[in-house]
Every structure is written in C-alpha cells, then in structure tokens.
Design a protein around this motif. Structure first.
Motif: not given
Length: 371
Positions: A85-89, A104-112, A114-117
């Motif tokens: 149940d843990r999110d790897p990201a 930290l650079a993240v792929e915003e176009h891939d993240l919801t 909620a996941r970005h938050r």
C-alpha cells in the motif's frame, strides 16, 4: 545493456543539474523502463544526489535487479517497500530528502494532483520542480538495439496479418478476426499486441481506432485491419485496407488510390531536417486536392517505440524537425460515413538519402487486394 541504461541516466542527470534540480523522480512506466530496462510493475526511479534507486512496492514480480545481491556500479539499487500500500514515488521523494536533496524534479504530466501533494508532504523542505517531457525527448532518437527490436515487431505483425489474409473471411465477425490476429502475434513470439487490434468492415472501414464489433464481414466490404506487435517492450504497427469479394467497385479503387498516393507522399518526406508539419502537409495536400478535406484526421502520424504513440507528432501545428533514427508512422485515412473508407499505416525509420532514405519496417503489400 546496463551500460546503455547508465548512459541514458547520465544524460538525464546532466539536464537536471543544468536546470537546477539535485534529484529527480521518474514515474512514467515507459520512461522508467527506458532508463533501467525491464522493471517491477509500478516501480519508480529516483535519480538521486547520492545514488540511483529503483523503488518498488512489495508485489509479486520477477526482479531484474535481485535485491539479495549488490547491484553493479552502473545499476541503480533496488528498494522494495514493505507492504503493497506504500507509494513508491512518495518513498522516493522521502529518500531524496534524506540524502540531502534541496530540489526534486518530478514528471508532473504523469502525476495526479493527489500524488503530487503527497510527494510534497513527504519532503516538505524539498523544492518540487517539473521535469517536463525530458525523458520522452531522450527517447525520440532510437539506438540500433531499439530499432532491431522494432524491426522484429514489424516482422511479427506482417506475418500475423499475412496468415490471416490466407483464411476465409466472409461471415466472420470483426471481433473474432481481431482475437485471431492477437493470438497469432503471440504464437510467433510477440509479447502481446502493441495496442487493441482494429478490424473494421463495411461502413466501419477506415475509421481510426475502431473497436471490433460483432458485425460480420460481407462480400463487397472494405476491410481495414490495423495491428501491432510488442517485442521486448518495443512496438510497431501496420495497417491495410482490402476489398472482400472478387473485385473492388470503381469508387473503392478511386478512394484507395488517393489514400495510397497521400501515404506515399508522407513516406517520401521522412528525411532528416524535414519539419514535422511539412510531412503532415504533403500528405494532407493529396487528400485535400481530391476533395476529402472535411474527412481528414488531425494527425498524419506519430513516433513509436516503448509506447505506440510517442513524440514526435506529425500534425499541422507540430514544431520541430525530424532526426535520423527516429521511427514514426505514416497513416493517412479517409472514412466516409455509411460507406466505409481506407487507411494505410506503415512504421518507418527516418534515414538520410545517402543511406537509402526511410527504412520501412512493415512490408505487407500495399496493393489493393480483393480477398
């Protein structure tokens, strides 16, 4: 191949450093595979300030990076999270913060959202930046190994299609034919279909992305088939239109010839330095001149590789120019409501004229066959 993946990660790290990010989390599955090879489902890659870590949830998989052994110096460390149940990201962001990353650079176009938050909450003192489509841009130009896999995928798709054409088609449903094609792909060595197979008969023919129905093939039909194979993660697609019966009608021959001429114009334009939109334009002009402007689709073709639709896009508004070793599709089509239509799809690799011009990966005949 580990050296190849290490070189790809090094290129991405250089871009991140130049943009002011000390670390990056790559979450889009195709991008993670491009940078690490075959990975556990749902894994993300932390391109860290201290080490590269492949973070995966604790789910059953065959690990390409055994956690019981130390990785080679050029390989990322594999971290398997306890519990599914843990999110790897989120775990990767927490690890980056622990390693001292301040950005930290993240792929915003891939993240919801909620996941970005959740990433921000896991590392509140780390500045989140957008990695954008940096990995997708690295993926555009393919190396010899990637193209070799796509070449095999094209051969598998051609083989499955050729065998189907030797069977009896009249009376069989679109759905039945699509399932048979996908079975043949696997039988010949494909990992699976590259995308849902299109079989479109009669009034459905020529319709892009048509989902097969229980409509049966009848004599006199146009029959459009578009399929692709997935081989070692790389994809290739081929699409053809045929006539079912002893001979095509005059209007079918006329429409087919126009689409074929448009497709040929697009294929011949695939040279390094040509603008994406110029390839679209020369293809579109043929159909427009023949009176099919209102039936044209918004995209003439697109890149192919680890995904069936990649950059670049061959559209009227696309910016950029073709490079050598870029696989793309050229797939013009015309669909006439109530009558059917024609699509002709090929996958090609952009090559300079000195090397013989575009390399065709899908070689099923483009002659209008009466089946």
């Amino acid at each position: 191949m580990s050296e190849v993946y290490a070189a790809r990660r090094a290129r991405l790290r250089d871009q991140c450093t130049a943009a002011g990010s000390a670390a990056a989390v790559v979450s889009r599955p195709a991008n993670v595979r491009y940078l690490c090879g075959e990975v556990p489902p749902g894994a993300v890659l932390l391109l860290g300030p201290v080490q590269d870590v492949l973070v995966a949830a604790d789910v059953p998989f065959t690990s390409p990076l055994p956690s019981s052994l130390p990785p080679r110096p050029e390989e990322p460390r594999l971290l398997v999270l306890p519990g599914a149940d843990r999110d790897p990201a989120v775990a990767a962001a927490d690890l980056a913060a622990a390693d001292g990353a301040d950005s930290l650079a993240v792929e915003e176009h891939d993240l919801t959202v909620a996941r970005h938050r959740a990433l921000g909450a896991a590392a509140p003192r780390v500045r989140l930046a957008d990695l954008g489509r940096a990995v997708e841009q690295l993926r555009i130009v393919k190396d010899d190994e990637e193209i070799a896999c796509m070449r095999i995928a094209g051969e598998l798709a051609d083989q499955a299609l050729g065998e189907l054409l030797e069977s009896i088609l009249v009376g069989r449903t679109e759905r039945h034919l699509a399932l048979e094609l996908e079975r043949r792909l696997v039988d010949h060595g494909a990992d699976g279909p590259a995308f849902p197979t299109v079989v479109a008969a009669g009034p459905h023919a020529g319709r892009p992305g048509h989902l097969p129905t229980d409509r049966r093939v009848e004599e006199g039909d146009f029959l459009t088939i578009c399929l692709g194979a997935d081989y070692r993660g790389y994809r290739c697609q081929v699409g053809r239109t045929f006539v079912v019966g002893p001979s095509p009608a005059d209007w079918q021959v006329e429409l087919y010839d126009v689409v074929f001429a448009a497709q040929r114009a697009g294929r011949e334009a695939l040279l390094p330095g040509r603008a994406y939109r110029d390839v679209d334009r020369v293809t579109r002009q043929v159909l427009d001149a023949a009176g099919y402007k209102d039936a044209l689709e918004p995209c003439t073709g697109h890149g192919v590789g680890l995904e069936i639709r990649e950059d670049p896009r061959l559209t009227p508004s696309a910016m950029g120019k073709l490079d050598a070793c870029v696989p793309v599709t050229v797939e013009p089509g015309v669909h006439l409501p109530g009558r059917g239509g024609v699509r002709i799809d090929d996958t090609l690799v952009v090559r300079p004229e000195a090397d013989g011009g575009p390399e065709l990966l899908t070689i099923t005949t483009k002659e209008l066959l009466a089946l």
